[in-house]
Design a protein around this motif. Structure first.
Motif, PDB file in Angstrom:
ATOM      1  N   LEU A   1       0.832  -1.205   0.000  1.00 44.07           N
ATOM      2  CA  LEU A   1       0.000   0.000   0.000  1.00 44.07           C
ATOM      3  C   LEU A   1       0.866   1.255   0.000  1.00 44.07           C
TER       4      LEU A   1
ATOM      5  N   ARG B   1       0.727   4.215  -2.694  1.00 44.66           N
ATOM      6  CA  ARG B   1       0.378   5.566  -2.244  1.00 44.66           C
ATOM      7  C   ARG B   1       1.427   6.580  -2.673  1.00 44.66           C
TER       8      ARG B   1
ATOM      9  N   TYR C   1      -4.998   7.784   0.724  1.00 45.57           N
ATOM     10  CA  TYR C   1      -4.992   6.437   1.285  1.00 45.57           C
ATOM     11  C   TYR C   1      -6.131   5.604   0.707  1.00 45.57           C
TER      12      TYR C   1
ATOM     13  N   ARG D   1      -5.704   2.229  -1.587  1.00 45.05           N
ATOM     14  CA  ARG D   1      -6.306   0.937  -1.242  1.00 45.05           C
ATOM     15  C   ARG D   1      -7.164   0.409  -2.389  1.00 45.05           C
TER      16      ARG D   1
ATOM     17  N   CYS E   1      -4.870  -0.866  -5.122  1.00 40.60           N
ATOM     18  CA  CYS E   1      -4.314  -2.169  -4.747  1.00 40.60           C
ATOM     19  C   CYS E   1      -5.356  -3.272  -4.917  1.00 40.60           C
TER      20      CYS E   1
ATOM     21  N   ASP F   1      -0.866  -3.596   4.936  1.00 40.92           N
ATOM     22  CA  ASP F   1      -1.444  -2.307   5.304  1.00 40.92           C
ATOM     23  C   ASP F   1      -1.581  -2.245   6.821  1.00 40.92           C
TER      24      ASP F   1
ATOM     25  N   TRP G   1     -11.064  -3.237   2.401  1.00 36.99           N
ATOM     26  CA  TRP G   1     -10.290  -4.258   1.677  1.00 36.99           C
ATOM     27  C   TRP G   1     -11.203  -5.377   1.181  1.00 36.99           C
TER      28      TRP G   1
END
Length: 290
Positions: free
Chosen positions: A141, A145, A167, A171, A174, A192, A206
């Motif tokens: 992450l 970022r 952030y 996420r 990802c 993370d 997530w």
């Protein structure tokens, strides 16, 4: 004066004689042969379909080479394109049918490694991904970022809406990457610092981005180990001791959550990766409810 314009003229011939030897009207007028005659080198065969003569002043169609079939469609382009399955939500891995324990080293998985700064998430995730028998990707992450170069919102300068948005965007990016890797047979491990008291933007986020088959594992060494490892960092990856202690305290909320927790205070990276395999084998056999 001679002018080099047009085809060469036939040589003169004497009255009462035909054209000079070696010269034929066909050399000057291609395609003009006496009726029933065949041009030199032509093979006998079925009579061709007659082509209407061109209109005066217009050239006829270009001659086609004999014996070469003309395809109505060009050959397809067979290079430069590899079809890939689209990414979709990752399903829960099925438990093994045999009574033997599951083998996570040979199974396509999506793993989320959770822990505070300095827990060793990135090092363990990278080592674990590099030593599997199946293709595996490590998605960090923090790395994603930091793709933002201009306008990067560093949380060390103060948490605000910009850092929160970056952030969240990292996420989601990802998660998209993990779904595409998994759809093409490549396992993924993500790392993370997910807080247990923020399920909407943490673990719940997530789960939305990757899918219900994501297997979360918490990496939580003691505070003294975390402070020691954080001190070895540099740049914006290094946090203040007070911030590290605050994050570590919030991570303690994972105890009692039902998620598997690995205390790697006395474990090196290879040993922690082995313990992670054991934990994942149990998670595959009995997936945690989260």
């Amino acid at each position: 004066m001679q002018h080099a314009v047009g085809p060469p003229l036939p040589p003169p011939h004497r009255p009462g004689h035909g054209p000079a030897d070696g010269w034929s009207p066909a050399a000057h007028h291609p395609g003009a042969h006496p009726p029933g005659a065949h041009p030199p080198g032509a093979h006998q065969g079925p009579a061709p379909v007659p082509v209407p003569p061109p209109a005066p002043g217009y050239p006829g169609p270009a001659p086609q080479p004999m014996g070469v079939p003309q395809s109505p469609h060009p050959p397809p382009d067979t290079t430069g394109h590899v079809p890939l399955p689209p990414g979709g939500p990752v399903a829960m891995p099925s438990a093994p049918q045999a009574p033997a324990a599951a083998d996570p080293a040979g199974t396509t998985l999506a793993v989320l490694l959770i822990g505070p700064a300095g827990a060793g998430k990135t090092s363990v995730a990278k080592y674990w991904a590099e030593h599997r028998r199946v293709p595996t990707a490590h998605i960090s992450l923090d790395d994603v970022r930091e793709w933002v170069r201009s306008g990067f919102a560093d949380p060390q300068t103060g948490w605000n809406d910009h850092s929160e948005a970056q952030y969240r965007l990292a996420r989601r990016t990802c998660g998209f990457a993990a779904r595409n890797f998994l759809a093409n047979g490549i396992s993924c491990i993500l790392d993370d610092a997910v807080f247990p008291d923020r399920p909407v933007v943490g673990l719940g986020g997530w789960k939305r981005h990757v899918g219900p088959g994501l297997l979360p594992v918490v990496l939580l060494p003691g505070l003294d180990i975390v402070l020691e490892r954080n001190a070895e960092r540099s740049g914006n990856r290094r946090l203040g001791d007070e911030e590290v202690a605050r994050i570590h305290g919030r991570m303690a909320g994972w105890y009692g959550s039902g998620l598997p927790i690995i205390d790697n205070s006395q474990l090196g990276i290879p040993e922690t990766a082995d313990v992670l395999d054991d934990v994942l084998a149990r998670s595959i056999a009995s997936p945690p409810s989260w």
